[in-house]
Design an enzyme around this catalytic site. Structure first.
Site, PDB file in Angstrom:
ATOM      1  N   CYS A  73       1.646  -2.511  15.903  1.00 49.42           N
ATOM      2  CA  CYS A  73       1.620  -2.223  14.459  1.00 49.42           C
ATOM      3  C   CYS A  73       1.024  -3.391  13.695  1.00 49.42           C
ATOM      4  O   CYS A  73       1.473  -4.530  13.852  1.00 49.42           O
ATOM      5  CB  CYS A  73       3.044  -1.956  13.974  1.00 49.42           C
ATOM      6  SG  CYS A  73       3.165  -1.802  12.188  1.00 49.42           S
ATOM      7  N   CYS A  87      -1.333   5.613   9.953  1.00 50.19           N
ATOM      8  CA  CYS A  87      -0.129   4.874  10.358  1.00 50.19           C
ATOM      9  C   CYS A  87      -0.494   3.568  11.033  1.00 50.19           C
ATOM     10  O   CYS A  87      -1.337   3.547  11.921  1.00 50.19           O
ATOM     11  CB  CYS A  87       0.678   5.638  11.399  1.00 50.19           C
ATOM     12  SG  CYS A  87       1.148   7.239  10.915  1.00 50.19           S
ATOM     13  N   CYS A 120       3.425   8.429   1.282  1.00 49.37           N
ATOM     14  CA  CYS A 120       3.969   7.480   2.253  1.00 49.37           C
ATOM     15  C   CYS A 120       4.128   6.141   1.531  1.00 49.37           C
ATOM     16  O   CYS A 120       3.142   5.554   1.082  1.00 49.37           O
ATOM     17  CB  CYS A 120       2.970   7.387   3.406  1.00 49.37           C
ATOM     18  SG  CYS A 120       3.421   6.188   4.641  1.00 49.37           S
ATOM     19  N   CYS A 180       6.438  -6.982   7.454  1.00 46.18           N
ATOM     20  CA  CYS A 180       7.637  -6.561   8.196  1.00 46.18           C
ATOM     21  C   CYS A 180       8.007  -7.691   9.135  1.00 46.18           C
ATOM     22  O   CYS A 180       7.134  -8.344   9.708  1.00 46.18           O
ATOM     23  CB  CYS A 180       7.335  -5.291   8.997  1.00 46.18           C
ATOM     24  SG  CYS A 180       8.775  -4.626   9.851  1.00 46.18           S
ATOM     25  N   CYS A 202       6.438  -5.216  15.870  1.00 44.32           N
ATOM     26  CA  CYS A 202       6.138  -4.259  16.936  1.00 44.32           C
ATOM     27  C   CYS A 202       4.698  -4.526  17.370  1.00 44.32           C
ATOM     28  O   CYS A 202       3.820  -4.715  16.528  1.00 44.32           O
ATOM     29  CB  CYS A 202       6.312  -2.835  16.437  1.00 44.32           C
ATOM     30  SG  CYS A 202       8.002  -2.515  15.891  1.00 44.32           S
ATOM     31  N   GLU A 225       0.816  -1.204   0.000  1.00 43.77           N
ATOM     32  CA  GLU A 225       0.000   0.000   0.000  1.00 43.77           C
ATOM     33  C   GLU A 225       0.855   1.263   0.000  1.00 43.77           C
ATOM     34  O   GLU A 225       1.947   1.294   0.545  1.00 43.77           O
ATOM     35  CB  GLU A 225      -0.918  -0.001   1.227  1.00 43.77           C
ATOM     36  CG  GLU A 225      -2.036  -1.003   1.036  1.00 43.77           C
ATOM     37  CD  GLU A 225      -2.988  -1.072   2.216  1.00 43.77           C
ATOM     38  OE1 GLU A 225      -4.136  -1.457   2.013  1.00 43.77           O
ATOM     39  OE2 GLU A 225      -2.578  -0.748   3.341  1.00 43.77           O
TER      40      GLU A 225
HETATM   41  N1  SAH Z   1       9.159   0.402   9.969  1.00 48.69           N
HETATM   42  C1  SAH Z   1       9.431   1.764  10.046  1.00 48.69           C
HETATM   43  C2  SAH Z   1       8.572   2.620   9.156  1.00 48.69           C
HETATM   44  C3  SAH Z   1       7.105   2.277   9.018  1.00 48.69           C
HETATM   45  S1  SAH Z   1       6.011   2.607  10.302  1.00 48.69           S
HETATM   46  C4  SAH Z   1       9.331   2.230  11.489  1.00 48.69           C
HETATM   47  O1  SAH Z   1       8.862   1.482  12.324  1.00 48.69           O
HETATM   48  O2  SAH Z   1       9.761   3.341  11.759  1.00 48.69           O
HETATM   49  C5  SAH Z   1       5.733   4.372  10.385  1.00 48.69           C
HETATM   50  C6  SAH Z   1       5.375   4.839  11.813  1.00 48.69           C
HETATM   51  O3  SAH Z   1       4.042   4.435  12.194  1.00 48.69           O
HETATM   52  C7  SAH Z   1       6.315   4.250  12.840  1.00 48.69           C
HETATM   53  O4  SAH Z   1       6.713   5.211  13.772  1.00 48.69           O
HETATM   54  C8  SAH Z   1       5.427   3.218  13.497  1.00 48.69           C
HETATM   55  O5  SAH Z   1       5.904   2.867  14.754  1.00 48.69           O
HETATM   56  C9  SAH Z   1       4.084   3.904  13.505  1.00 48.69           C
HETATM   57  N2  SAH Z   1       2.951   2.991  13.753  1.00 48.69           N
HETATM   58  C10 SAH Z   1       2.878   1.680  13.501  1.00 48.69           C
HETATM   59  N3  SAH Z   1       1.668   1.181  13.881  1.00 48.69           N
HETATM   60  C11 SAH Z   1       0.974   2.220  14.379  1.00 48.69           C
HETATM   61  C12 SAH Z   1      -0.356   2.351  14.912  1.00 48.69           C
HETATM   62  N4  SAH Z   1      -1.178   1.322  14.976  1.00 48.69           N
HETATM   63  N5  SAH Z   1      -0.748   3.575  15.314  1.00 48.69           N
HETATM   64  C13 SAH Z   1       0.082   4.634  15.206  1.00 48.69           C
HETATM   65  N6  SAH Z   1       1.334   4.570  14.703  1.00 48.69           N
HETATM   66  C14 SAH Z   1       1.778   3.383  14.302  1.00 48.69           C
HETATM   67 FE1  SF4 Z   2       7.766  -3.015  11.169  1.00 46.77          FE
HETATM   68 FE2  SF4 Z   2       5.544  -1.858  12.017  1.00 46.77          FE
HETATM   69 FE3  SF4 Z   2       7.626  -2.125  13.655  1.00 46.77          FE
HETATM   70 FE4  SF4 Z   2       7.772  -0.366  11.622  1.00 46.77          FE
HETATM   71  S1  SF4 Z   2       6.376  -0.272  13.357  1.00 46.77           S
HETATM   72  S2  SF4 Z   2       9.351  -1.860  12.263  1.00 46.77           S
HETATM   73  S3  SF4 Z   2       6.552  -1.496  10.073  1.00 46.77           S
HETATM   74  S4  SF4 Z   2       6.413  -3.809  12.754  1.00 46.77           S
END
Ligand code: SAH
Ligand code: SF4
Length: 362
Positions: A120, A341, A106, A113, A117, A93
């Site tokens: 996420c 995000c 974006c 991934c 996390c 996406e």
């Molecule tokens: N993997 C990279 C970039 C993609 S995520 C990273 O983790 O930095 C982009 C941002 O969105 C990151 O800061 C991530 O932690 C945040 N993010 C992920 N899931 C989210 C959620 N459910 N609500 C708000 N932010 C989120």
């Molecule tokens: Fe991967 Fe989501 Fe963690 Fe970014 S925030 S490193 S996309 S699992």
């Protein structure tokens, strides 16, 4: 049958070499590059100042296709989301967020991934592979087509952020190549300041990033102590907060006009107390930093709740007014189309589940 090499996977030097190897002159490569990245043509036949013989040669040896659009949605707030189907049927996406003074695209760097996390949704996806240069650049070209954004003097996509699916520093090679294409001033011509790479904290690669790419940097910090960050961002077990921040303290060239952004997701009762805010200020003091608070965006099955508006405001005020570090709150955009995000891919996962259900049913 061997598949052809996609022309959008070439850096400028590689395209140059390719064209020279065909026995053509240097300036032909420049012309082709301009057609690809300034005019945005979709086929070799549109390259009108290139001789027909060369066009045919390119056409038979190279692929020049846009990514397949599986779905395109426009939110009521103007955010647009594309779901692209890749040649192996996997999906990624890309989101466009228009604002009054800029337009941010974006983009994704991986399918899914590997880092899991816990807040996420992308991290829960089982299928993972790196995107190729062509697939990374392809997202930008397709979005530019969709937005009719080929007038360089009047750009709609002014900023590009690697904040879609995936950890860009775990696909460093292809991400680097794609950024080189984006930066080329005879092509797409984005400046380093307008490209932001967001990482969960792959310390050894951060250390070489500055010398190799020098784009803007965003760090997904999300917690101020290792116990909590280990749960939220498990890569922390490998490179804990202290190591991460030490690497950034000595990150060269960072100054007030070019600060490192620290992303901090606001999770109710987990990381959002005033003490957390104070500790955050203390940790970031040695770094030219700004903080971007991201209200948590829920997804089906997520275990967290977003902090209340008041808590987010108090946290921001503590960091900003008492701590003296710029703090902004990222407003969720495109929530009605699951484009915010951390929500990326949820829709397509759900769609594929439906598809599977249908197949079983039939
Ligand atoms: N993997 C990279 C970039 C993609 S995520 C990273 O983790 O930095 C982009 C941002 O969105 C990151 O800061 C991530 O932690 C945040 N993010 C992920 N899931 C989210 C959620 N459910 N609500 C708000 N932010 C989120
Ligand atoms: Fe991967 Fe989501 Fe963690 Fe970014 S925030 S490193 S996309 S699992």
């Amino acid at each position: 049958m061997m598949k052809n090499v996609p022309i959008n996977s070439f850096t400028k030097d590689e395209l140059n070499k390719y064209i020279l190897d065909l026995g053509e002159k240097n300036y032909r490569a420049k012309q082709v590059w301009k057609w690809l990245y300034v005019n945005g043509v979709k086929s070799f036949s549109e390259m009108s100042d290139i001789g027909i013989k060369l066009r045919e040669k390119l056409h038979s040896n190279l692929d020049h296709n846009r990514l397949d659009i599986d779905q395109h949605q426009i939110s009521k707030d103007g955010t647009q989301k594309w779901l692209f189907k890749l040649s192996d049927d996997r999906k990624i996406e890309t989101v466009f967020i228009p604002e009054t003074d800029r337009g941010t695209l974006c983009i994704s760097s991986q399918v899914g991934c590997t880092l899991s996390c816990s807040f996420c949704h992308t991290g829960t996806m089982p299928l993972v592979r790196n995107l190729s240069t062509n697939e990374i650049i392809g997202q930008i070209l397709a979005a530019k087509d969709g937005l009719e954004d080929w007038d360089i003097k009047n750009r709609k996509i002014t900023n590009i952020v690697f904040m879609g699916m995936g950890e860009p520093l775990y696909n460093y090679q292809e991400v680097t190549r794609a950024i080189k294409i984006l930066l080329d001033n005879e092509g797409l011509c984005y400046s380093r300041r307008k490209i932001t790479l967001s990482t969960s904290g792959v310390v050894p690669i951060i250390q070489k990033l500055k010398y190799e790419l020098d784009v803007s940097l965003a760090i997904s910090l999300h917690a101020v102590n290792d116990d909590i960050r280990n749960i939220l961002v498990p890569i922390n077990k490998k490179w804990p907060i202290k190591e991460l921040l030490s690497a950034l303290e000595i990150y060269p060239g960072v100054n007030n006009s070019r600060r490192i952004t620290f992303e901090y997701v606001m999770l109710d009762g987990v990381n959002d107390s005033i003490n957390d805010a104070k500790k955050l200020v203390k940790l970031l003091k040695p770094i030219h930093a700004k903080v971007n608070l991201i209200p948590f965006n829920p997804w089906p099955g997520s275990i967290y709740k977003c902090s209340s508006e008041k808590t987010i405001k108090d946290f921001a005020d503590e960091v900003c007014y008492n701590g003296g570090i710029t703090a902004t709150v990222r407003h969720a955009r495109g929530q009605d189309i699951l484009a915010a995000c951390g929500q990326l891919k949820s829709n397509s996962v759900r769609l594929s589940r439906e598809k599977v259900a249908n197949i079983n049913f039939v």
